[in-house]
Design a protein around this motif. Structure first.
Motif, PDB file in Angstrom:
ATOM      1  N   LEU A   1       0.783  -1.230   0.000  1.00 27.58           N
ATOM      2  CA  LEU A   1       0.000   0.000   0.000  1.00 27.58           C
ATOM      3  C   LEU A   1       0.823   1.292   0.000  1.00 27.58           C
ATOM      4  N   PRO A   2       1.883   1.426   0.798  1.00 29.10           N
ATOM      5  CA  PRO A   2       2.632   2.689   0.736  1.00 29.10           C
ATOM      6  C   PRO A   2       3.143   3.013  -0.678  1.00 29.10           C
ATOM      7  N   ASP A   3       3.628   2.009  -1.401  1.00 26.90           N
ATOM      8  CA  ASP A   3       4.101   2.262  -2.764  1.00 26.90           C
ATOM      9  C   ASP A   3       2.947   2.487  -3.734  1.00 26.90           C
ATOM     10  N   VAL A   4       1.842   1.795  -3.525  1.00 21.55           N
ATOM     11  CA  VAL A   4       0.672   1.961  -4.401  1.00 21.55           C
ATOM     12  C   VAL A   4       0.131   3.388  -4.282  1.00 21.55           C
ATOM     13  N   ILE A   5       0.272   3.966  -3.124  1.00 21.71           N
ATOM     14  CA  ILE A   5      -0.179   5.354  -2.934  1.00 21.71           C
ATOM     15  C   ILE A   5       0.877   6.340  -3.441  1.00 21.71           C
ATOM     16  N   ASP A   6       2.109   6.215  -2.962  1.00 18.15           N
ATOM     17  CA  ASP A   6       3.122   7.246  -3.217  1.00 18.15           C
ATOM     18  C   ASP A   6       3.742   7.220  -4.610  1.00 18.15           C
ATOM     19  N   LYS A   7       4.064   6.047  -5.117  1.00 18.39           N
ATOM     20  CA  LYS A   7       4.787   5.994  -6.404  1.00 18.39           C
ATOM     21  C   LYS A   7       3.994   6.619  -7.549  1.00 18.39           C
ATOM     22  N   PRO A   8       2.728   6.251  -7.751  1.00 20.51           N
ATOM     23  CA  PRO A   8       1.992   6.915  -8.843  1.00 20.51           C
ATOM     24  C   PRO A   8       1.822   8.426  -8.623  1.00 20.51           C
ATOM     25  N   LEU A   9       1.579   8.826  -7.369  1.00 20.48           N
ATOM     26  CA  LEU A   9       1.424  10.260  -7.104  1.00 20.48           C
ATOM     27  C   LEU A   9       2.702  11.036  -7.408  1.00 20.48           C
ATOM     28  N   ALA A  10       3.853  10.395  -7.240  1.00 20.51           N
ATOM     29  CA  ALA A  10       5.133  11.061  -7.501  1.00 20.51           C
ATOM     30  C   ALA A  10       5.615  10.848  -8.930  1.00 20.51           C
ATOM     31  N   TRP A  11       5.607   9.617  -9.385  1.00 22.45           N
ATOM     32  CA  TRP A  11       6.262   9.290 -10.653  1.00 22.45           C
ATOM     33  C   TRP A  11       5.344   9.354 -11.871  1.00 22.45           C
TER      34      TRP A  11
END
Length: 178
Positions: free
Chosen positions: A41-51
């Motif tokens: 979940l942390p990557d599913v939230i943060d990675k798309p929002l950033a990258w």
């Protein structure tokens, strides 16, 4: 860089050891599936929002921040415990926090010199942006290096899906039909 399968394994091994020692069986399919979701979940939230959408400067910021995640996870545990699902909430929270630990373990060695240290405490500290903000920049050079983690990851997903399906079928056949 820690990959999805590594995040899952970091949390799954203690859960398997605990369940085997305490109840002499593997964790239930729903518990493994919940852990699988929590560890990603942390990557599913943060990675798309950033990258992908460039809303965040770093793929380790909002959902990776202890300042943000600890109050939310505390509330989840309290609400779930009140409804009789405390064990699931604790496993979810442990899986989620193990992801953060997997990403930020260099702090143990580097302390505040670790480039992403401020991100762990965002918004209290200004986050450091990613040096290479894209999915392609973080892909492995050798796909063969992912073989064993992906096989284990695939087995865990398969185990979870089959166990959930079997439980659903068992409950469905136990319900009397009118």
């Amino acid at each position: 860089m820690v990959y999805p399968a590594s995040h899952f394994l970091l949390a799954a091994l203690p859960l398997i050891i605990y369940t085997m020692a305490r109840w002499r069986r593997l964790p239930s399919g729903p518990m493994v599936l919940l852990l699988l979701v929590a560890t990603q979940l942390p990557d599913v939230i943060d990675k798309p929002l950033a990258w992908t959408f460039a809303i965040l400067p770093s793929g380790r910021m909002l959902a990776h921040s202890l300042v943000v995640s600890l109050p939310i996870l505390t509330e989840v545990v309290l609400l779930a415990a009140h409804r009789g699902f405390g064990r699931y909430a604790v496993v979810f929270s442990a899986g989620y926090l193990s992801h953060i630990a997997g990403d930020f373990y260099p702090i143990l060695r580097l302390g505040t010199d670790y480039y992403f240290f401020p991100n762990l405490f965002w918004p209290l500290l200004a986050a450091n942006p990613d040096r290479a903000p894209s999915f392609a920049a973080h892909s492995p050079d050798n796909l063969l290096s992912l073989f064993v983690p992906l096989v284990v990851f695939g087995l865990a997903v398969s185990y979870s899906v089959v166990a959930v399906y079997r439980r659903h079928e068992r409950v469905r056949t136990e319900i009397p039909h009118p």
